[in-house]
Design a protein around this motif. Sequence first.
Motif, PDB file in Angstrom:
ATOM      1  N   ALA A 123       0.834  -1.199   0.000  1.00  0.00           N
ATOM      2  CA  ALA A 123       0.000   0.000   0.000  1.00  0.00           C
ATOM      3  C   ALA A 123       0.866   1.244   0.000  1.00  0.00           C
ATOM      4  O   ALA A 123       0.939   1.966   1.002  1.00  0.00           O
ATOM      5  CB  ALA A 123      -0.935  -0.008   1.217  1.00  0.00           C
ATOM      6  N   PRO A 124       1.533   1.548  -1.117  1.00  0.00           N
ATOM      7  CA  PRO A 124       2.460   2.684  -1.134  1.00  0.00           C
ATOM      8  C   PRO A 124       1.762   4.034  -1.023  1.00  0.00           C
ATOM      9  O   PRO A 124       2.424   5.043  -0.744  1.00  0.00           O
ATOM     10  CB  PRO A 124       3.178   2.537  -2.484  1.00  0.00           C
ATOM     11  N   ALA A 125       0.454   4.099  -1.215  1.00  0.00           N
ATOM     12  CA  ALA A 125      -0.234   5.387  -1.186  1.00  0.00           C
ATOM     13  C   ALA A 125      -0.103   6.075   0.164  1.00  0.00           C
ATOM     14  O   ALA A 125      -0.105   7.308   0.245  1.00  0.00           O
ATOM     15  CB  ALA A 125      -1.715   5.198  -1.540  1.00  0.00           C
ATOM     16  N   ASN A 126      -0.008   5.305   1.252  1.00  0.00           N
ATOM     17  CA  ASN A 126       0.092   5.935   2.573  1.00  0.00           C
ATOM     18  C   ASN A 126       1.540   6.059   3.050  1.00  0.00           C
ATOM     19  O   ASN A 126       1.771   6.298   4.239  1.00  0.00           O
ATOM     20  CB  ASN A 126      -0.747   5.176   3.608  1.00  0.00           C
ATOM     21  N   ASN A 127       2.484   5.934   2.125  1.00  0.00           N
ATOM     22  CA  ASN A 127       3.885   6.134   2.497  1.00  0.00           C
ATOM     23  C   ASN A 127       4.253   7.610   2.623  1.00  0.00           C
ATOM     24  O   ASN A 127       5.354   7.941   3.060  1.00  0.00           O
ATOM     25  CB  ASN A 127       4.821   5.489   1.472  1.00  0.00           C
ATOM     26  N   THR A 128       3.337   8.492   2.211  1.00  0.00           N
ATOM     27  CA  THR A 128       3.588   9.927   2.254  1.00  0.00           C
ATOM     28  C   THR A 128       2.488  10.629   3.032  1.00  0.00           C
ATOM     29  O   THR A 128       1.311  10.315   2.885  1.00  0.00           O
ATOM     30  CB  THR A 128       3.680  10.507   0.832  1.00  0.00           C
ATOM     31  N   ALA A 129       2.885  11.580   3.878  1.00  0.00           N
ATOM     32  CA  ALA A 129       1.950  12.398   4.642  1.00  0.00           C
ATOM     33  C   ALA A 129       2.427  13.843   4.614  1.00  0.00           C
ATOM     34  O   ALA A 129       3.505  14.143   4.088  1.00  0.00           O
ATOM     35  CB  ALA A 129       1.841  11.884   6.082  1.00  0.00           C
ATOM     36  N   ARG A 130       1.624  14.767   5.184  1.00  0.00           N
ATOM     37  CA  ARG A 130       1.945  16.185   5.127  1.00  0.00           C
ATOM     38  C   ARG A 130       2.142  16.756   6.521  1.00  0.00           C
ATOM     39  O   ARG A 130       1.484  16.345   7.474  1.00  0.00           O
ATOM     40  CB  ARG A 130       0.824  16.954   4.427  1.00  0.00           C
ATOM     41  N   LEU A 131       3.033  17.707   6.605  1.00  0.00           N
ATOM     42  CA  LEU A 131       3.141  18.569   7.775  1.00  0.00           C
ATOM     43  C   LEU A 131       2.608  19.942   7.364  1.00  0.00           C
ATOM     44  O   LEU A 131       3.187  20.598   6.490  1.00  0.00           O
ATOM     45  CB  LEU A 131       4.587  18.688   8.246  1.00  0.00           C
ATOM     46  N   VAL A 132       1.469  20.341   7.950  1.00  0.00           N
ATOM     47  CA  VAL A 132       0.815  21.595   7.573  1.00  0.00           C
ATOM     48  C   VAL A 132       1.142  22.640   8.630  1.00  0.00           C
ATOM     49  O   VAL A 132       0.934  22.412   9.827  1.00  0.00           O
ATOM     50  CB  VAL A 132      -0.707  21.405   7.445  1.00  0.00           C
ATOM     51  N   LEU A 133       1.600  23.785   8.169  1.00  0.00           N
ATOM     52  CA  LEU A 133       2.004  24.869   9.061  1.00  0.00           C
ATOM     53  C   LEU A 133       1.038  26.038   8.902  1.00  0.00           C
ATOM     54  O   LEU A 133       0.833  26.548   7.793  1.00  0.00           O
ATOM     55  CB  LEU A 133       3.425  25.310   8.710  1.00  0.00           C
ATOM     56  N   ASN A 134       0.378  26.421  10.024  1.00  0.00           N
ATOM     57  CA  ASN A 134      -0.528  27.573  10.021  1.00  0.00           C
ATOM     58  C   ASN A 134      -1.635  27.430   8.985  1.00  0.00           C
ATOM     59  O   ASN A 134      -1.668  28.122   7.959  1.00  0.00           O
ATOM     60  CB  ASN A 134       0.246  28.875   9.786  1.00  0.00           C
ATOM     61  N   ALA A 135      -2.557  26.487   9.263  1.00  0.00           N
ATOM     62  CA  ALA A 135      -3.671  26.268   8.346  1.00  0.00           C
ATOM     63  C   ALA A 135      -4.473  27.542   8.153  1.00  0.00           C
ATOM     64  O   ALA A 135      -5.001  27.792   7.071  1.00  0.00           O
ATOM     65  CB  ALA A 135      -4.578  25.143   8.865  1.00  0.00           C
ATOM     66  N   GLY A 136      -4.616  28.371   9.206  1.00  0.00           N
ATOM     67  CA  GLY A 136      -5.142  29.710   9.051  1.00  0.00           C
ATOM     68  C   GLY A 136      -6.619  29.817   8.857  1.00  0.00           C
ATOM     69  O   GLY A 136      -7.107  30.797   8.287  1.00  0.00           O
ATOM     70  N   ASP A 137      -7.438  28.852   9.315  1.00  0.00           N
ATOM     71  CA  ASP A 137      -8.879  28.896   9.104  1.00  0.00           C
ATOM     72  C   ASP A 137      -9.664  29.009  10.405  1.00  0.00           C
ATOM     73  O   ASP A 137     -10.884  28.960  10.385  1.00  0.00           O
ATOM     74  CB  ASP A 137      -9.332  27.649   8.357  1.00  0.00           C
ATOM     75  N   GLY A 138      -8.974  29.105  11.522  1.00  0.00           N
ATOM     76  CA  GLY A 138      -9.678  29.100  12.798  1.00  0.00           C
ATOM     77  C   GLY A 138     -10.113  27.714  13.185  1.00  0.00           C
ATOM     78  O   GLY A 138     -10.754  27.512  14.208  1.00  0.00           O
ATOM     79  N   GLY A 139      -9.772  26.720  12.392  1.00  0.00           N
ATOM     80  CA  GLY A 139     -10.106  25.344  12.679  1.00  0.00           C
ATOM     81  C   GLY A 139      -9.322  24.450  11.759  1.00  0.00           C
ATOM     82  O   GLY A 139      -9.020  24.822  10.632  1.00  0.00           O
ATOM     83  N   PRO A 140      -8.970  23.241  12.182  1.00  0.00           N
ATOM     84  CA  PRO A 140      -8.106  22.378  11.374  1.00  0.00           C
ATOM     85  C   PRO A 140      -8.749  21.992  10.058  1.00  0.00           C
ATOM     86  O   PRO A 140      -9.942  21.696  10.003  1.00  0.00           O
ATOM     87  CB  PRO A 140      -7.896  21.143  12.274  1.00  0.00           C
TER      88      PRO A 140
END
Length: 605
Positions: A505-522
């Motif tokens: 299942a290589p599709a889940n071998n990559t994830a994101r680190l999100v910095l300052n989503a900026g919406d008041g909510g995740p």
Amino acid sequence: MTRLSPRSAPRRAAGLLAAAALLAVVPLAGAAAPAHADGPPVFTLGGPAETGLHPYPAGGGPKPSALGITVAAPSGEEGTGFAGEFTLTFDLSGVAGVADVAFDGEASGDEASGGEASRGGASGGETSGGEASDGKEPGSGAGPECEVTGAKAVCAGTGVRPGAHPVAALVVTAAAGSERGDSGTITVTGEAEGAAFTPFTTRVTVGGPDLVMEELPFRTELVPGDRQQAPITFANRGAGDADGVLLTLRYTRGLDIPQRYSNCRYSEDAPGLPGVGRTTALCTVEGVFEAGETYTLATPLTIEATERAYRDTFLYRIEEADAPRPAPAGFERGGGAVLRAVPVTGPQNRAAGRTADPTPHDNQREADFRTENTADFAAYGDRVSGARGATVTADVGFRNDGPAWIGHLRSGEDVAVVDFTVPRGASVVAKPDRCRAVTATGEYREDQRSPAPRYLCPTSPAVHDGEGLDLPFALRIEEVLIGAEGEVTVRAPSARNPALPFDPAPANNTARLVLNAGDGGPGAPSAPPTPAPDPDRGPSGAPTASVPGGGAAGTPDSSGSGSAQGGGLASTGSDALTVAGAAAVALTAGLALVAAARRRAGRHF
């Protein structure tokens, strides 16, 4: 009389000379060399406490035994080795009429460090008995030259490396006219200008048992749930009986032996090798095991490939039991029946006596199994927020969701590497020790102190099912960029071939680190402002898509380029888009009021 002739050992004994390295990896007499904070370094000579000899035959030549001498030098910051000349003096007067001794000046180098001996020790073939080199470094493995005068041999050498290494190999045979039970000692001393040696004495005895483990015809291509019997069989081919035997069983995490015997002591990890996923069983089997007879277990063991099996190893070893001793720390006694061994053939050539095994290299066998199985390595990222100048912690890494464990215990290679690209607008101020800074394209980076755009974090040679790597990075917010993203990828150590061969299942071998989503909510989208150019990144502001090779320690391959997993963020949206001035000011001001942003409870993105 004792025969002393340097470099005159028979070529037919070459296999036994390789066993000198075995003597460096099994427990040896002599303590480790102390560090030398003040004064000259102190080197400790060592070897087996006792060596058994085959009796002198009525016809033909005597059968040789190997006796390896080692030297242990201080290791660590204060142990840098010794580059000077040294001499070893062998006092052989104690074995006159008992044994003949020959020296092989090359056996302490290439021969003594490899071959059969490297797989025959108590370490299971995973620990080398000493490395050969080109002879230009201290302790390079070149055998000392020996000069013999009467019952004394003086061997000259150059250089001692830190750690324990073979330094001389002796080929010992029973002397003509010797009898079973005859015994004597060999004493070794050393001298060097600017260094000291602790002496060593070893005993040789004629006669005694010679235990040999028979190799079992295992099926090695398996599927989870497969079971097969292991009728452990060994022979005593020596001249004396063995008074009890010690059977050692060591198997990796994907295998299991369901039986737990009351005369066996079990540990879930081999002593001195924590975390690699071995079970070790030490089984003391009582009885007299007669010379010339073959024995097998009264009830065969059962070897099972469990649901977590993938690449596994089973080691089985037989040796004469020592005097009764307390169970090693960390071992627990089994609660089942008593493990017994019964004879297969009738006794031959019985002889009383008890000595060390003359050929310990044939006491052990190993089998490697390949099980058709998979392991799902799933990367995880994080969401963090902070005002300009704040430092936040981002937790990234991966988990092995199984079912298999993955181990490269033979090669010692890392299983995988976590490839982390830092989001724009942030810089790394603290990283895990295992991680190495590289350039945005994954190239080698000399500077490991200042912040880098990308980091490679290797695993160990074993990753258990249900485990992985947790990698906390401390990030300083240099510029508030709404929704800036970094990438976390778990891949093979070489970026030329980044796919994990066991992962379906290589599709889940990559994830994101999100910095300052900026919406008041995740999670809500927001358009970030355009960032300033970065010299380490591509013209668009994102890392280039090429991925150079990286080794287990984050070292790129010679090509310096590659592709696929572990690549850059060209399509992840980390390029900032221009935002109208008033909207950007409002969003930035709002973020500055939030000193500690909420983190998302889950880690998969």
